[in-house]
Enzyme design. Structure first.
Site, PDB file in Angstrom:
ATOM      1  N   LEU A  27      73.095  31.797  60.298  1.00 50.31           N
ATOM      2  CA  LEU A  27      71.707  32.249  60.204  1.00 50.31           C
ATOM      3  C   LEU A  27      71.575  33.677  59.665  1.00 50.31           C
ATOM      4  O   LEU A  27      70.485  34.247  59.664  1.00 50.31           O
ATOM      5  CB  LEU A  27      71.022  32.125  61.567  1.00 50.31           C
ATOM      6  CG  LEU A  27      71.002  30.702  62.130  1.00 50.31           C
ATOM      7  CD1 LEU A  27      70.319  30.677  63.485  1.00 50.31           C
ATOM      8  CD2 LEU A  27      70.361  29.724  61.173  1.00 50.31           C
TER       9      LEU A  27
ATOM     10  N   ASP B 228      97.772  39.080  61.086  1.00 46.52           N
ATOM     11  CA  ASP B 228      98.505  38.262  60.118  1.00 46.52           C
ATOM     12  C   ASP B 228      99.643  39.046  59.460  1.00 46.52           C
ATOM     13  O   ASP B 228     100.721  38.503  59.245  1.00 46.52           O
ATOM     14  CB  ASP B 228      97.554  37.736  59.043  1.00 46.52           C
ATOM     15  CG  ASP B 228      98.278  36.870  58.034  1.00 46.52           C
ATOM     16  OD1 ASP B 228      98.910  35.873  58.452  1.00 46.52           O
ATOM     17  OD2 ASP B 228      98.220  37.186  56.834  1.00 46.52           O
TER      18      ASP B 228
ATOM     19  N   MET C  90      75.707  42.429  61.653  1.00 41.74           N
ATOM     20  CA  MET C  90      76.667  41.320  61.535  1.00 41.74           C
ATOM     21  C   MET C  90      77.720  41.613  60.464  1.00 41.74           C
ATOM     22  O   MET C  90      78.892  41.268  60.628  1.00 41.74           O
ATOM     23  CB  MET C  90      75.951  40.003  61.225  1.00 41.74           C
ATOM     24  CG  MET C  90      75.054  39.517  62.353  1.00 41.74           C
ATOM     25  SD  MET C  90      75.856  39.465  63.981  1.00 41.74           S
ATOM     26  CE  MET C  90      77.212  38.373  63.674  1.00 41.74           C
TER      27      MET C  90
ATOM     28  N   HIS D 185      71.258  36.522  56.852  1.00 43.78           N
ATOM     29  CA  HIS D 185      70.672  36.597  55.508  1.00 43.78           C
ATOM     30  C   HIS D 185      71.694  37.149  54.518  1.00 43.78           C
ATOM     31  O   HIS D 185      72.402  38.108  54.840  1.00 43.78           O
ATOM     32  CB  HIS D 185      69.464  37.542  55.510  1.00 43.78           C
ATOM     33  CG  HIS D 185      68.303  37.024  56.272  1.00 43.78           C
ATOM     34  ND1 HIS D 185      68.199  37.152  57.642  1.00 43.78           N
ATOM     35  CD2 HIS D 185      67.185  36.374  55.872  1.00 43.78           C
ATOM     36  CE1 HIS D 185      67.068  36.602  58.045  1.00 43.78           C
ATOM     37  NE2 HIS D 185      66.428  36.126  56.997  1.00 43.78           N
TER      38      HIS D 185
END
Length: 171
Positions: A82, A135, A120, A84
């Site tokens: 959700l 990693d 985000m 943008h």
């Protein structure tokens, strides 16, 4: 079920039927938005020293993690359903290593001029950068922990400024 966003409810990501939806930001004015986030990784001091000096089987860790974090911030809308899609004006990820305590800290800063914030994007940058560190050094140590990914601050938009209280997410 009534549209919660239209009623001023904090549940802005639900439509009239209660289904998840992307928030409509059409009527919001673009403003400068800035967010900073942090990820903290815990590992043995020996592994942290290898990260600090760039002596790992896969090479120099922090530079690769930095680029991975920048790339991830730019692709956040592809990863978070959700979110943008945003034209970012600046993304950076910095790293510091406390080898004696086995800690690697990654801090991201993301900026844009848009109708919605970049929290985000900042947290995604740190999350992916921290997974990249893992990693890159898993051949040395598999027990590395990403202890936290947290928003440090955000500026801009209707919500104004927000800062994590000092010490609330510190080591």
């Amino acid at each position: 079920m009534a549209d919660r966003a239209a009623q001023g409810s904090p549940l802005t990501h639900l439509d009239a039927q209660g289904r998840a939806r992307m928030v409509d930001v059409t009527d919001k004015q673009p403003t400068e938005r800035i967010a900073r986030a942090r990820a903290l990784l815990r590992m043995t001091p020996a592994t942290a020293r290898a990260v600090k000096i760039g002596n790992t089987p896969k090479g120099e860790v922090l530079g690769v993690a930095r680029i991975a974090g920048i790339q991830a911030a730019k692709r956040t809308a592809e990863l978070i359903p959700l979110a943008h899609p945003l034209a970012l004006t600046f993304v950076d990820v910095t790293a510091s290593v406390d080898a004696d305590n086995g800690l690697v800290e990654l801090v991201s800063e993301v900026r844009t001029v848009a109708r919605t914030g970049v929290e985000m994007e900042a947290m995604t940058a740190c999350a992916v950068a921290s997974l990249t560190v893992y990693d890159m050094v898993k051949g040395i140590e598999r027990g590395i922990e990403v202890e936290r990914v947290a928003l440090l601050e955000k500026r801009g938009g209707r919500g104004g400024e927000w800062r994590r209280e000092h010490g609330a997410s510190s080591r």
